[in-house]
Write a protein that holds these residues in place. Structure first.
Motif, mmCIF file in Angstrom:
data_model
loop_
_atom_site.group_PDB
_atom_site.id
_atom_site.type_symbol
_atom_site.label_atom_id
_atom_site.label_comp_id
_atom_site.label_asym_id
_atom_site.label_seq_id
_atom_site.Cartn_x
_atom_site.Cartn_y
_atom_site.Cartn_z
ATOM 1 N N CYS A 94 29.787 20.296 28.428
ATOM 2 C CA CYS A 94 30.320 20.334 29.946
ATOM 3 C C CYS A 94 29.423 21.152 30.594
ATOM 4 O O CYS A 94 28.860 22.301 30.321
ATOM 5 C CB CYS A 94 31.799 20.787 29.793
ATOM 6 S SG CYS A 94 32.406 20.937 31.572
ATOM 7 N N HIS A 136 37.615 13.476 28.839
ATOM 8 C CA HIS A 136 37.114 14.675 29.117
ATOM 9 C C HIS A 136 37.271 14.884 30.732
ATOM 10 O O HIS A 136 37.522 16.005 31.072
ATOM 11 C CB HIS A 136 35.299 14.651 28.740
ATOM 12 C CG HIS A 136 34.885 15.954 29.063
ATOM 13 N ND1 HIS A 136 34.280 16.737 28.070
ATOM 14 C CD2 HIS A 136 34.376 16.400 30.278
ATOM 15 C CE1 HIS A 136 33.616 17.650 28.834
ATOM 16 N NE2 HIS A 136 33.966 17.599 29.871
ATOM 17 N N HIS A 140 39.671 17.734 33.148
ATOM 18 C CA HIS A 140 39.304 18.415 34.141
ATOM 19 C C HIS A 140 40.403 18.345 35.377
ATOM 20 O O HIS A 140 40.580 19.576 36.096
ATOM 21 C CB HIS A 140 37.992 18.090 34.616
ATOM 22 C CG HIS A 140 36.911 18.554 33.955
ATOM 23 N ND1 HIS A 140 36.579 19.782 33.877
ATOM 24 C CD2 HIS A 140 35.781 18.040 33.276
ATOM 25 C CE1 HIS A 140 35.386 20.314 33.232
ATOM 26 N NE2 HIS A 140 34.953 18.913 32.950
HETATM 27 ZN ZN ZN Z 1 33.201 18.808 31.645
#
Ligand code: ZN
Length: 156
Positions: A94, A136, A140
């Motif tokens: 990330c 993913h 967030h």
């Molecule tokens: Zn990320």
């Protein structure tokens, strides 16, 4: 011209840990949102990411960009409508946690609705790596990070 935006980093950063807010569909066409999307696409490539979510550049908005095989796409107010029961492990990193990697179990397939940057609504089914990226990035905007789901994570 689009510009590169500074990244928010750190597993406990308050913006990365907050639940983001929807963008009013009437605001999608605004200069502010259009500039933000263009800047995020540029920043995503500058940082060599395949996806970038608004909290990662300091904005708690339900928006992320993804570099897809059909070009860069923006996903506004996305909703995960369905996740397959079948899951698989994959290595993730990330941009907000540079230098760290971890194996994360994710659904192999997802169905997602979202608005594109022109304000048009779509419903898509995604599989494999693309489905992983969508999950993913969706995490967030919910205030999540992949390390919350990883069995273990390690430094490069
Ligand atoms: Zn990320």
């Amino acid at each position: 011209m689009p510009q590169n935006l500074p990244l928010t980093r750190g597993k406990d950063h308050p913006i990365l840990r907050a639940k983001s807010k929807n963008i009013s569909t009437a605001d999608i066409a605004s200069e502010e949102i259009q500039t933000l999307i263009a800047d995020m696409k540029k920043t995503m490539h500058h940082e060599r990411g395949v996806g970038l979510a608004a909290p990662q550049i300091g904005e708690n908005l339900r928006l992320f960009t993804v570099a897809t095989k059909d070009g860069d796409k923006a996903f506004l107010n996305p909703k995960i409508l369905w996740r397959s029961i079948g899951k698989e492990d994959g290595e993730e990193g990330c941009l907000s946690l540079p230098g760290w990697w971890g194996a994360v179990k994710r659904s192999k397939n997802v169905r997602m609705s979202y608005y594109d940057e022109k304000g048009k609504k779509h419903t898509i089914k995604a599989k494999g790596f693309f489905a992983r990226v969508l999950q993913h990035e969706y995490d967030h905007i919910e205030g999540g990070l992949y390390i919350d789901r990883a069995d273990e994570y390690h430094e490069e």
